[in-house]
Design an enzyme around this catalytic site. Structure first.
Site, mmCIF file in Angstrom:
data_model
loop_
_atom_site.group_PDB
_atom_site.id
_atom_site.type_symbol
_atom_site.label_atom_id
_atom_site.label_comp_id
_atom_site.label_asym_id
_atom_site.label_seq_id
_atom_site.Cartn_x
_atom_site.Cartn_y
_atom_site.Cartn_z
ATOM 1 N N GLU A 41 0.846 -1.193 0.000
ATOM 2 C CA GLU A 41 0.000 0.000 0.000
ATOM 3 C C GLU A 41 0.883 1.244 0.000
ATOM 4 O O GLU A 41 1.941 1.275 0.614
ATOM 5 C CB GLU A 41 -0.887 -0.021 1.247
ATOM 6 C CG GLU A 41 -1.821 1.175 1.379
ATOM 7 C CD GLU A 41 -2.598 1.194 2.678
ATOM 8 O OE1 GLU A 41 -3.668 1.826 2.717
ATOM 9 O OE2 GLU A 41 -2.139 0.587 3.673
ATOM 10 N N LYS A 113 -9.691 1.590 -2.288
ATOM 11 C CA LYS A 113 -9.897 1.048 -0.938
ATOM 12 C C LYS A 113 -11.298 1.392 -0.424
ATOM 13 O O LYS A 113 -11.702 2.556 -0.411
ATOM 14 C CB LYS A 113 -8.829 1.626 -0.008
ATOM 15 C CG LYS A 113 -8.821 1.070 1.403
ATOM 16 C CD LYS A 113 -7.647 1.681 2.165
ATOM 17 C CE LYS A 113 -7.526 1.151 3.571
ATOM 18 N NZ LYS A 113 -6.365 1.767 4.263
ATOM 19 N N CYS A 154 -5.197 -3.219 2.902
ATOM 20 C CA CYS A 154 -4.932 -2.985 4.329
ATOM 21 C C CYS A 154 -6.172 -3.173 5.217
ATOM 22 O O CYS A 154 -6.577 -4.284 5.482
ATOM 23 C CB CYS A 154 -4.315 -1.596 4.504
ATOM 24 S SG CYS A 154 -3.429 -1.383 6.085
#
Length: 275
Positions: A41, A113, A154
């Site tokens: 990331e 995300k 994440c």
């Protein structure tokens, strides 16, 4: 067996320097025989000073790191999962966006995300990702040399419904690039990632940031590759560098045959009884 490379970095605040490091890592991974390389990331810029970072965050078509990685992939003839970049959206907000790039340098998929990290930690650290970033609104599965791959980033790893959607759509590999804090990493990193791989019966690749960064933050490292049975094939510890793992394409079917949990999934629509 298919060989993959996992790039573990301590990304800084200079996109040009970060791009050069990624280009070198991609060339090294291809030279070692990897079919696909995975980066963490925020591979292009890691800077919690948003005023300073804002000048370096541009629209997708202008991002020098994305251009450099696409050119490196084409030059080396290797697929790349570019874990994510901070990019400016047309509405002025930022996106935390990952890319799958093929061996000709073409972008095969993008994913923004979906779950944003807003939290106050006992250490005193406070993170408000939603203050600058807009959440994505659609899961993504993309065909790769490793099989259909579900994309996530994440904090997404804490939301199993996303991975259920990805595997219901046919994903046999999950990518989970991350920039995990050390306190939460020590407590939850291994157990969450192994759980996601086990419950879905998939290979899981989690390229991670590591070490103390130029902006002062510290990340956990321990980039992982986990097989469908939950076995850890690679744990890179805390040092930056490149790690390698061999994925067996037949392993997914074998494990799902032993524990057919996906076949036994039920959609819960009835009202919940609270006794």
């Amino acid at each position: 067996m298919t060989k993959i490379a996992v790039v573990q970095t301590t990304t800084g605040i200079d996109p040009a320097a970060n791009a050069a490091a990624l280009v070198a890592a991609i060339a090294e991974a291809a030279g070692a025989g990897a079919t696909m390389a995975f980066t963490p990331e925020m591979s292009g810029l890691l800077d919690r000073d948003r005023a300073r970072a804002s000048d370096a965050i541009v629209r997708e078509g202008e991002d020098r790191v994305l251009v450099a990685v696409r050119e490196a992939a084409a030059r080396a003839g290797i697929w790349v999962h570019l874990g994510s970049l901070a990019l400016r959206r047309p509405d002025g907000r930022f996106a935390n966006r990952s890319f799958v790039i093929d061996a000709a340098g073409n972008i095969r998929a993008r994913y923004d995300k979906m779950h944003l990290f807003d939290v106050d930690l006992p250490t005193g650290e406070s993170w408000r990702e939603s203050a600058a970033y807009a959440a994505g609104d659609r899961p993504v599965v993309v065909g790769t040399p490793l099989g259909p791959m579900g994309l996530s980033i994440c904090y997404d790893m804490r939301f199993p419904d996303l991975y259920r959607a990805l595997t219901d759509a046919g994903a046999q590999v999950l990518a989970v690039p991350a920039s995990f804090t050390r306190p939460t990493g020590a407590a939850h990193w291994h157990v969450l990632l192994r759980a996601r791989a086990i419950e879905a019966g998939v290979h899981l690749v989690a390229a991670a940031q590591t070490g103390v960064h130029e902006d002062g933050r510290a990340t956990y490292g321990h980039s992982l590759v986990v097989d469908p049975w939950g076995e850890v094939l690679l744990d890179m510890g805390e040092a930056p560098g490149i790690g390698y793992a061999e994925l067996d394409p037949d392993r997914v079917a074998a494990v799902r045959g032993r524990v057919p949990a996906i076949q036994h999934r039920r959609v819960v629509t009835a009202p919940i009884v609270i006794a």
